[in-house]
Design a protein around this motif. Structure first.
Motif, PDB file in Angstrom:
ATOM      1  N   VAL A 137       4.672  -5.254  -3.800  1.00 17.54           N
ATOM      2  CA  VAL A 137       4.483  -6.701  -3.766  1.00 17.54           C
ATOM      3  C   VAL A 137       3.332  -7.036  -4.714  1.00 17.54           C
ATOM      4  CG1 VAL A 137       4.184  -8.730  -2.323  1.00 17.54           C
ATOM      5  CG2 VAL A 137       5.140  -6.646  -1.322  1.00 17.54           C
ATOM      6  N   TYR A 138       3.599  -7.902  -5.713  1.00 16.91           N
ATOM      7  CA  TYR A 138       2.601  -8.250  -6.708  1.00 16.91           C
ATOM      8  C   TYR A 138       2.140  -9.691  -6.544  1.00 16.91           C
ATOM      9  CZ  TYR A 138       4.930  -4.251  -8.932  1.00 16.91           C
ATOM     10  OH  TYR A 138       5.495  -3.023  -9.188  1.00 16.91           O
ATOM     11  N   GLY A 139       0.837  -9.920  -6.676  1.00 12.92           N
ATOM     12  CA  GLY A 139       0.274 -11.262  -6.629  1.00 12.92           C
ATOM     13  C   GLY A 139      -1.214 -11.201  -6.893  1.00 12.92           C
ATOM     14  N   VAL A 140      -1.761 -12.206  -7.554  1.00 12.85           N
ATOM     15  CA  VAL A 140      -3.197 -12.256  -7.819  1.00 12.85           C
ATOM     16  C   VAL A 140      -3.737 -13.614  -7.378  1.00 12.85           C
ATOM     17  CG1 VAL A 140      -3.081 -10.631  -9.744  1.00 12.85           C
ATOM     18  CG2 VAL A 140      -2.866 -13.080 -10.190  1.00 12.85           C
ATOM     19  N   GLY A 141      -5.054 -13.678  -7.157  1.00 11.98           N
ATOM     20  CA  GLY A 141      -5.666 -14.935  -6.726  1.00 11.98           C
ATOM     21  C   GLY A 141      -5.100 -15.388  -5.396  1.00 11.98           C
ATOM     22  N   GLY A 142      -4.741 -16.680  -5.313  1.00 14.77           N
ATOM     23  CA  GLY A 142      -4.156 -17.208  -4.092  1.00 14.77           C
ATOM     24  C   GLY A 142      -2.843 -16.520  -3.755  1.00 14.77           C
ATOM     25  N   SER A 180      15.902   3.097  -6.557  1.00 17.69           N
ATOM     26  CA  SER A 180      15.965   3.051  -5.098  1.00 17.69           C
ATOM     27  C   SER A 180      14.907   2.124  -4.507  1.00 17.69           C
ATOM     28  CB  SER A 180      15.776   4.455  -4.516  1.00 17.69           C
ATOM     29  OG  SER A 180      16.805   5.324  -4.944  1.00 17.69           O
ATOM     30  N   ASP A 181      14.074   1.541  -5.353  1.00 25.13           N
ATOM     31  CA  ASP A 181      12.942   0.737  -4.896  1.00 25.13           C
ATOM     32  C   ASP A 181      13.165  -0.755  -5.145  1.00 25.13           C
ATOM     33  OD1 ASP A 181      11.622   3.159  -4.255  1.00 25.13           O
ATOM     34  OD2 ASP A 181      11.023   3.373  -6.353  1.00 25.13           O
ATOM     35  N   ALA A 182      12.240  -1.564  -4.627  1.00 28.79           N
ATOM     36  CA  ALA A 182      12.333  -3.016  -4.783  1.00 28.79           C
ATOM     37  C   ALA A 182      10.947  -3.607  -4.983  1.00 28.79           C
ATOM     38  CB  ALA A 182      13.006  -3.654  -3.569  1.00 28.79           C
ATOM     39  N   VAL A 183      10.918  -4.805  -5.562  1.00 30.65           N
ATOM     40  CA  VAL A 183       9.663  -5.495  -5.880  1.00 30.65           C
ATOM     41  C   VAL A 183       9.761  -6.947  -5.447  1.00 30.65           C
ATOM     42  CG1 VAL A 183       8.406  -6.500  -7.837  1.00 30.65           C
ATOM     43  CG2 VAL A 183       8.882  -4.051  -7.790  1.00 30.65           C
ATOM     44  N   VAL A 184       8.654  -7.475  -4.915  1.00 31.54           N
ATOM     45  CA  VAL A 184       8.519  -8.906  -4.659  1.00 31.54           C
ATOM     46  C   VAL A 184       7.337  -9.403  -5.492  1.00 31.54           C
ATOM     47  CG1 VAL A 184       8.099 -10.715  -2.952  1.00 31.54           C
ATOM     48  CG2 VAL A 184       9.407  -8.676  -2.305  1.00 31.54           C
ATOM     49  N   ALA A 185       7.591 -10.328  -6.406  1.00 31.29           N
ATOM     50  CA  ALA A 185       6.545 -10.887  -7.262  1.00 31.29           C
ATOM     51  C   ALA A 185       6.251 -12.316  -6.817  1.00 31.29           C
ATOM     52  CB  ALA A 185       6.983 -10.869  -8.720  1.00 31.29           C
ATOM     53  N   VAL A 186       4.995 -12.606  -6.484  1.00 30.12           N
ATOM     54  CA  VAL A 186       4.615 -13.922  -5.970  1.00 30.12           C
ATOM     55  C   VAL A 186       3.739 -14.636  -6.988  1.00 30.12           C
ATOM     56  CG1 VAL A 186       3.559 -15.177  -4.056  1.00 30.12           C
ATOM     57  CG2 VAL A 186       4.624 -12.948  -3.632  1.00 30.12           C
ATOM     58  N   SER A 187       4.161 -15.806  -7.432  1.00 31.93           N
ATOM     59  CA  SER A 187       3.367 -16.600  -8.380  1.00 31.93           C
ATOM     60  C   SER A 187       3.816 -18.047  -8.307  1.00 31.93           C
ATOM     61  CB  SER A 187       3.540 -16.083  -9.814  1.00 31.93           C
ATOM     62  OG  SER A 187       2.958 -16.975 -10.751  1.00 31.93           O
ATOM     63  N   ARG A 193       0.401 -13.698 -15.998  1.00 37.92           N
ATOM     64  CA  ARG A 193       0.639 -12.474 -16.767  1.00 37.92           C
ATOM     65  C   ARG A 193       0.427 -11.227 -15.919  1.00 37.92           C
ATOM     66  NH1 ARG A 193       3.543 -11.111 -20.834  1.00 37.92           N
ATOM     67  NH2 ARG A 193       2.947 -13.089 -21.806  1.00 37.92           N
ATOM     68  N   GLU A 194      -0.569 -11.265 -15.033  1.00 37.42           N
ATOM     69  CA  GLU A 194      -0.872 -10.098 -14.202  1.00 37.42           C
ATOM     70  C   GLU A 194       0.242  -9.777 -13.208  1.00 37.42           C
ATOM     71  OE1 GLU A 194      -4.775 -11.965 -15.459  1.00 37.42           O
ATOM     72  OE2 GLU A 194      -2.804 -12.642 -14.749  1.00 37.42           O
ATOM     73  N   VAL A 195       1.125 -10.743 -12.963  1.00 32.23           N
ATOM     74  CA  VAL A 195       2.284 -10.516 -12.099  1.00 32.23           C
ATOM     75  C   VAL A 195       3.534 -10.244 -12.945  1.00 32.23           C
ATOM     76  CG1 VAL A 195       3.787 -11.550 -10.337  1.00 32.23           C
ATOM     77  CG2 VAL A 195       1.308 -11.930 -10.259  1.00 32.23           C
ATOM     78  N   LEU A 196       3.641 -10.950 -14.056  1.00 28.96           N
ATOM     79  CA  LEU A 196       4.810 -10.812 -14.915  1.00 28.96           C
ATOM     80  C   LEU A 196       4.923  -9.416 -15.529  1.00 28.96           C
ATOM     81  CD1 LEU A 196       7.255 -12.095 -16.310  1.00 28.96           C
ATOM     82  CD2 LEU A 196       5.704 -12.945 -18.092  1.00 28.96           C
ATOM     83  N   ASP A 197       3.814  -8.855 -15.990  1.00 32.58           N
ATOM     84  CA  ASP A 197       3.868  -7.548 -16.655  1.00 32.58           C
ATOM     85  C   ASP A 197       4.367  -6.431 -15.736  1.00 32.58           C
ATOM     86  OD1 ASP A 197       3.098  -8.681 -19.003  1.00 32.58           O
ATOM     87  OD2 ASP A 197       1.005  -8.045 -18.901  1.00 32.58           O
TER      88      ASP A 197
END
Length: 288
Positions: A137-142, A180-187, A193-197
């Protein structure tokens, strides 16, 4: 609801398209009467601009806009919504007004998010997470706070979930993912950029990718296999990510509940094994 969708898209529209959107929001009932050419004249634009506006909010035609507005008006007549207090909180407002404005903004954002949440996309996202060997799970700041909340929920039902709120750690983890894995990107903006990359790197590695964002046309939304859109409950002192926090958590909770349902035996076993921990620590006497 169509007016909620227009309101969310308005800040990203150019001058002429924005004029059309503002007039529709100012008087949705009046907007259902007349042709596209007439609406163009009323906004000082043109019929072509009205058509482009409809396409900008994901509709095929002006006729579809009329249908959506009429249906929404019909629902509001059957179930009246509370009077909108608006987002402004003035320096002279008393505490009751502050509470009313904040509560109304949050409730409207939650209603809009629930009404417009893509059920098919939510199901696809839940299926991907339920079957994943590991979840990043990716996210920065809030959004980092939401990322940690997402990780905590999923981890509590037996998912191997990890929240990454620093870009180097996120990219390192993304580089080690597999199909076999999964990702959740929160923005909220969908352009962080820190989540997109790391999201793009995870996609390159073949992992299933889910975006939770306030902008369905953003780079992060476009880079993900599945996108889930939130709506903002903004007030005078809560803009952007702060205004959308409750809506995002609604999406996270729906995703969590569906994953728990899809992995019922594992989820209930994990909850049973950990249910006593909080009570046991709460019962411990404090050391002096």
């Amino acid at each position: 609801m169509i007016t909620a969708l227009i309101r969310s898209e308005l800040p990203r529209m150019s001058g002429s398209l924005r004029k059309v959107g503002e007039l529709v929001l100012a008087d949705p009932v009046a907007a259902t009467h007349g042709s596209a050419a007439e609406l163009g004249r009323r906004t000082g634009t043109s019929q072509a601009t009205v058509t482009r506006f409809c396409r900008a909010i994901g509709l095929d035609s002006y006729q579809q806009l009329l249908i959506e507005l009429a249906q929404e008006q019909g629902r509001s007549e059957v179930v009246p919504s509370p009077a909108a207090l608006g987002p402004r909180i003035g320096p002279g407002d008393d505490l009751e007004q502050v509470i009313a404005v904040v509560a109304d903004a949050d409730l409207r954002a939650l209603r809009h998010t629930a009404d417009l949440l893509d059920r098919e996309a939510l199901e696809r996202a839940a299926q991907a997470l339920a079957g994943a060997r590991r979840i990043d799970v990716y996210g920065v700041g809030g959004s980092g706070i939401v990322a940690r909340e997402t990780q905590a929920r999923l981890f509590g039902i037996g998912c191997a979930a990890h929240a990454w709120t620093e870009v180097h750690a996120a990219e390192t983890s993304a580089a080690l993912l597999t199909p076999s894995d999964a990702v959740v990107a929160v923005s909220h903006s969908g352009a962080t950029r820190e989540v997109l990359d790391p999201l793009r790197l995870a996609a390159e590695r073949g992992a299933a990718t889910v975006a939770v964002t306030g902008d369905p046309r953003s780079p992060i939304a476009q880079a993900a296999d599945v996108r889930l859109t939130s709506f903002s409950g903004e007030t005078s002192f809560r803009r952007g990510n702060f205004g959308t926090r409750h809506s995002v958590l609604l999406i996270v909770d729906c995703l969590y509940a569906r994953v728990a349902q899809l992995t019922y035996e594992r989820a209930t076993a994990a909850i049973a094994l950990t249910a006593h921990i909080a009570d046991r620590h709460a019962a411990r006497p404090r050391r002096r």
